[in-house]
Write an enzyme that holds these catalytic residues in place. Structure first.
Site, PDB file in Angstrom:
ATOM      1  N   LYS A 300       0.831  -1.203   0.000  1.00 11.86           N
ATOM      2  CA  LYS A 300       0.000   0.000   0.000  1.00 11.86           C
ATOM      3  C   LYS A 300       0.868   1.257   0.000  1.00 11.86           C
ATOM      4  O   LYS A 300       1.989   1.214   0.480  1.00 11.86           O
ATOM      5  CB  LYS A 300      -0.862   0.033   1.278  1.00 11.86           C
ATOM      6  CG  LYS A 300      -2.013  -0.933   1.307  1.00 11.86           C
ATOM      7  CD  LYS A 300      -2.777  -0.790   2.613  1.00 11.86           C
ATOM      8  CE  LYS A 300      -3.910  -1.790   2.717  1.00 11.86           C
ATOM      9  NZ  LYS A 300      -4.967  -1.599   1.714  1.00 11.86           N
ATOM     10  N   ARG A 374     -10.517 -11.470   2.006  1.00 11.58           N
ATOM     11  CA  ARG A 374     -11.411 -12.498   1.466  1.00 11.58           C
ATOM     12  C   ARG A 374     -10.759 -13.876   1.474  1.00 11.58           C
ATOM     13  O   ARG A 374     -11.452 -14.895   1.546  1.00 11.58           O
ATOM     14  CB  ARG A 374     -11.849 -12.094   0.054  1.00 11.58           C
ATOM     15  CG  ARG A 374     -10.719 -11.951  -0.937  1.00 11.58           C
ATOM     16  CD  ARG A 374     -11.096 -11.100  -2.133  1.00 11.58           C
ATOM     17  NE  ARG A 374     -11.218  -9.673  -1.777  1.00 11.58           N
ATOM     18  CZ  ARG A 374     -11.593  -8.720  -2.620  1.00 11.58           C
ATOM     19  NH1 ARG A 374     -11.879  -9.016  -3.870  1.00 11.58           N
ATOM     20  NH2 ARG A 374     -11.660  -7.475  -2.218  1.00 11.58           N
TER      21      ARG A 374
HETATM   22  N1  BES Z   1      -8.216  -3.674   4.476  1.00  7.65           N
HETATM   23  C1  BES Z   1      -8.363  -3.240   3.152  1.00  7.65           C
HETATM   24  C2  BES Z   1      -9.649  -2.462   2.904  1.00  7.65           C
HETATM   25  C3  BES Z   1      -9.764  -1.100   3.555  1.00  7.65           C
HETATM   26  C4  BES Z   1      -9.453   0.037   2.840  1.00  7.65           C
HETATM   27  C5  BES Z   1     -10.239  -0.964   4.830  1.00  7.65           C
HETATM   28  C6  BES Z   1      -9.605   1.283   3.415  1.00  7.65           C
HETATM   29  C7  BES Z   1     -10.390   0.287   5.420  1.00  7.65           C
HETATM   30  C8  BES Z   1     -10.065   1.408   4.697  1.00  7.65           C
HETATM   31  C9  BES Z   1      -8.372  -4.440   2.204  1.00  7.65           C
HETATM   32  O1  BES Z   1      -7.610  -5.512   2.594  1.00  7.65           O
HETATM   33  C10 BES Z   1      -7.798  -3.948   0.910  1.00  7.65           C
HETATM   34  O2  BES Z   1      -6.648  -3.659   0.876  1.00  7.65           O
HETATM   35  N2  BES Z   1      -8.654  -3.848  -0.097  1.00  7.65           N
HETATM   36  C11 BES Z   1      -8.253  -3.394  -1.374  1.00  7.65           C
HETATM   37  C12 BES Z   1      -8.575  -4.497  -2.322  1.00  7.65           C
HETATM   38  C13 BES Z   1      -8.066  -4.271  -3.690  1.00  7.65           C
HETATM   39  C14 BES Z   1      -6.587  -4.425  -3.740  1.00  7.65           C
HETATM   40  C15 BES Z   1      -8.697  -5.285  -4.591  1.00  7.65           C
HETATM   41  C16 BES Z   1      -9.050  -2.136  -1.710  1.00  7.65           C
HETATM   42  O3  BES Z   1     -10.255  -2.123  -1.465  1.00  7.65           O
HETATM   43  O4  BES Z   1      -8.450  -1.170  -2.148  1.00  7.65           O
HETATM   44 MN    MN Z   2      -5.621  -5.375   1.945  1.00 10.84          MN
END
Ligand code: BES
Ligand code: MN
Ligand code: ZN
Length: 523
Positions: A300, A374
């Site tokens: 990230k 997931r």
């Molecule tokens: N934990 C994150 C989702 C999240 C994002 C929670 C912002 C709280 C605030 C999840 O694991 C994630 O990284 N999701 C990604 C998925 C994507 C890479 C398909 C997302 O939603 O950006």
């Molecule tokens: Mn994630």
């Protein structure tokens, strides 16, 4: 790999929950008397029944100081006759008064009490509409308990700790509620006793959720969950990383592979006295507990990455739900499953392009290691279906940034395979104020997950991310099990001031909602 910076175990203490009393008549001699004032109405409070000095002080505050009774406002006057302090609390327009509004007022009161360091108050409903009085009394107590929440465990100088945190040193926060209607005393007492349990469970979930990633790892979380289970006489078991590997939980093992603290599946089980385990009867509650989400190899960006310590909030809600189920002695068999892992990266970490064998036999082509939630949930859901044959399965997770974009911090996203369960959850959300908005789960979206290499990808193109998450999870629910996925990414840790009772910490979203759902199920 041993990591000396990692703690072996941690203890968390949410403090002593408040004590709620019901008084059958007004008691004027108290440290602080709290009176709700309705916005812009002629009879802003019922003056009859009040000692003249107090009635006069209230009128004066309203007329001279122009106190207008808006929700979110409060006014204090000291040395009024027999009440040392008089606190007027705005509760908004009479026709708009509902549980959410009263919760808000209660939480504001709690913050005020913390500032003035008063931990014992008497609430007199005065002119409040009393038709829904037990519900409003409960909402008020709930607001006070949730509004008092603070997380100051790591502050050397505690400027304003919560009264609940301080309770170890002094007396607990005590709220006495005058019950003007004799007939409702018993009901109000029962409602307050329930709210005490439910808000303590919510604040417990919040306390653990606020722990940072260096303290709260899959292994320290295991210890915390074990302690919560023991304290509440819940059955507790752990499927550790080695066992999970043998059992074929490829999702859970892959996500946790890059961390010094191995992944695990934690299981807390509540079986009411005298009830037998029965296929089709248990409610399974599954919560994502990624103790920190760096994104893994698909790392990230740095901005706000620290908030990914809250990526365990779904699992923390499960801890609270299980504690509340046990303490309320609900008549249902409830199983809480918490898959936990740290999504981080080293040479052992899983990578984009990897193909995983999941617990239910399906294969997943990893397109993005940041879509990790997931993967751990898929194994937990498939296991829950196989082992407990639940009559309903509710899963909660901070799953996608997409749901934050779509719904912000007001509604959580609901995706459900079945209308009845969806309706029950939406209803529970409306009465607790933890509201849900349903998004479609439709086979037309399934093609977004198509992979040339395996049964599905874990993350497809940019479209419909929250729904992709729901569609992915649906592949792991056994046929015939009614299930729902709550994407709580936007509501689990809203920004300061987004919501009245949260402050700048975890909200505990899901505990009150699912407990309400369980209570509504009936016997
Ligand atoms: N934990 C994150 C989702 C999240 C994002 C929670 C912002 C709280 C605030 C999840 O694991 C994630 O990284 N999701 C990604 C998925 C994507 C890479 C398909 C997302 O939603 O950006
Ligand atoms: Mn994630
Ligand atoms: Zn995540």
């Amino acid at each position: 790999m041993a990591n000396s910076r990692r703690l072996e175990s941690v203890t968390v203490s949410p403090g002593k929950p408040p004590v709620f009393h019901v008084l059958s008549r007004a008691e004027w001699k108290c440290a602080a008397l709290v009176i709700p004032i309705v916005e812009s109405s002629k009879d802003r409070f019922a003056s009859d029944g009040f000692p003249p000095d107090i009635a006069a002080a209230i009128s004066k505050a309203i007329e001279l100081h122009g106190f207008d009774g808006k929700v979110g406002t409060l006014m204090q006057a000291n040395g009024i006759g027999s009440a040392e302090r008089l606190i007027l609390l705005g509760v908004g327009k009479l026709e708009k008064i509902n549980a959410d509004q009263i919760r808000w007022a209660g939480s504001l009161l709690a913050r005020h009490l913390r500032k003035i360091k008063i931990n014992s108050v008497t609430f007199h409903p005065a002119g409040l509409e009393l038709t829904h009085w037990p519900i409003l009394a409960g909402a008020f107590a709930e607001g006070v308990s949730l509004g008092d929440f603070r997380f100051t465990a790591y502050k050397s100088e505690k400027k304003s700790p919560s009264l609940q945190e301080e309770a170890g040193k002094s007396r607990p926060l005590t709220l006495s509620i005058c019950c003007p209607d004799q007939n409702s005393v018993k009901t109000v007492q029962r409602v307050l006793a329930e709210k005490s349990v439910i808000t303590a469970a919510t604040n417990l979930a919040r306390t653990v959720a606020c722990q940072p990633g260096n303290v709260l790892t899959p292994s320290t979380l295991t210890g915390i969950a074990r302690n919560i289970a023991a304290a509440n006489k819940l059955k507790f078991s752990v499927i550790d990383a080695k066992t999970a590997q043998k059992m074929g939980m490829g999702g859970l093992c892959a996500v946790g592979a890059g961390s010094a603290s191995p992944p695990a599946l934690l299981i807390l089980e509540y079986l009411p006295r005298g009830l037998k385990r029965n296929a089709g009867k248990a409610v399974a509650v599954v919560g994502k507990a990624v103790t920190f989400d760096t994104g893994g190899i698909s790392i990230k960006p740095a901005a706000d990455m620290g908030n990914m310590k809250y990526d365990k909030c779904g699992g923390m809600a499960v801890l609270g739900i299980m504690q509340a189920a046990a303490q309320l002695q609900l008549p249902h068999h409830v199983v809480g499953l918490i898959p936990t892992a740290e999504n981080t990266l080293d040479s052992q970490a899983y990578r984009p392009g990897d193909i995983l064998h999941m617990y239910n036999g399906k294969t997943v082509d990893v397109t993005n290691t940041d879509a990790e939630g997931r993967l751990i949930l898929a194994d937990a859901i498939a296991y829950a279906c196989e082992k407990y044959k639940p009559g309903a399965l509710i899963e909660m997770s901070t799953l996608t940034g997409g749901v934050v974009v779509a719904l912000g911090s007001v509604f959580a996203g609901l995706m459900a395979g079945e209308d009845e369960l969806a309706a029950q959850l939406i209803a529970a959300g409306n009465s607790t104020g933890e509201r849900l908005w349903r998004l479609p789960l439709d086979q037309a979206y399934r093609k977004l997950l198509d992979s040339p290499h395996a049964d599905m990808v874990n993350s497809g193109a940019r479209e419909a991310h929250p729904i992709q998450g729901g569609m992915f999870l649906s592949e792991f629910v056994a046929d015939g099990v009614p299930w729902a996925h709550l994407d709580i990414a936007g509501v689990a840790h809203p920004k300061k001031d987004d919501r009245w009772w949260i402050g700048d910490h975890a909200s505990g979203f899901g505990v009150r909602l699912v407990v309400e759902y369980l209570q509504n199920l009936g016997a």
